[in-house]
Design a protein around this motif. Structure first.
Motif, PDB file in Angstrom:
ATOM      1  N   ASP A  38       0.720  -0.670  -0.053  1.00 32.81           N
ATOM      2  CA  ASP A  38       0.128  -0.257   0.004  1.00 32.81           C
ATOM      3  C   ASP A  38       1.001   1.405  -0.063  1.00 32.81           C
ATOM      4  N   THR A  39       0.113   2.811   0.424  1.00 31.91           N
ATOM      5  CA  THR A  39       1.210   3.772  -0.112  1.00 31.91           C
ATOM      6  C   THR A  39       1.783   3.902   1.342  1.00 31.91           C
ATOM      7  N   ILE A  42       5.540   2.919  -0.317  1.00 34.43           N
ATOM      8  CA  ILE A  42       6.361   3.747  -0.942  1.00 34.43           C
ATOM      9  C   ILE A  42       7.208   4.844  -0.763  1.00 34.43           C
ATOM     10  N   LEU A 105      -0.527   2.228  -7.768  1.00 31.91           N
ATOM     11  CA  LEU A 105       1.024   2.087  -6.542  1.00 31.91           C
ATOM     12  C   LEU A 105       1.893   3.442  -7.443  1.00 31.91           C
ATOM     13  N   GLU A 108       1.629   6.600  -8.013  1.00 31.68           N
ATOM     14  CA  GLU A 108       1.973   7.265  -6.728  1.00 31.68           C
ATOM     15  C   GLU A 108       3.108   7.319  -6.102  1.00 31.68           C
ATOM     16  N   ARG A 112       5.171  10.890  -5.668  1.00 27.81           N
ATOM     17  CA  ARG A 112       6.210  11.261  -4.620  1.00 27.81           C
ATOM     18  C   ARG A 112       7.772  11.637  -4.981  1.00 27.81           C
TER      19      ARG A 112
END
Length: 149
Positions: A38-39, A42, A105, A108, A112
């Protein structure tokens, strides 16, 4: 999430025979996303990738990061990083995230990473890519957000 990081002098990435993106000195990062990611995975990998001290300093010691050398990063999605060949010879990809989750993902991650480090190029998600590179060293580092290795 898993990342395979290679120190490179140059990368050219093509899709359908056309140059899609390229970088000079820096890092080629293959990124795999699993079902469990999940995030939260990251930030860990971005911190590790941008902080890896694998470039030589003036004493020829691996002591500098991609930021320190003003390098570039090529980020490429690669679901095969979760290929499991413990049984037989044909890889099983049951640990790899499905396309929608992996793409979300991955996008994302790209956003980021670009916020942290602006010199980022990417591959094309789910495309058949051809990558030409000049590996530097070679230096290849494996990273895993679950810290399995």
């Amino acid at each position: 999430m898993r990342a395979l990081v290679q120190r490179v002098k140059k990368v050219d990435l093509s899709v359908d025979g056309e140059l899609y993106s390229k970088i000079n000195q820096g890092l080629l990062v293959f990124l795999g996303v699993s079902n469990e990611d999940d995030t939260s995975d990251i930030d860990y990998l971005i911190r590790k990738i941008t902080g890896l001290r694998i470039f030589s300093d003036e004493d020829d010691k691996m002591n500098l990061s991609v930021k320190d050398i003003d390098g570039e990063i090529m980020l490429v999605s690669q679901f095969t990083l979760y290929g499991d060949v413990r049984k037989g010879f044909r890889p099983s990809f049951t640990q790899s995230a499905n396309g929608e989750k992996a793409n979300d993902l991955y996008l994302e991650f790209v956003e980021r990473l670009k916020n942290e480090f602006p010199k980022v190029q990417t591959g094309k998600f789910a495309a058949d890519m051809q990558i030409s590179l000049i590996n530097d060293g070679p230096v290849t580092i494996q990273l895993d957000s679950k810290k399995e290795y």
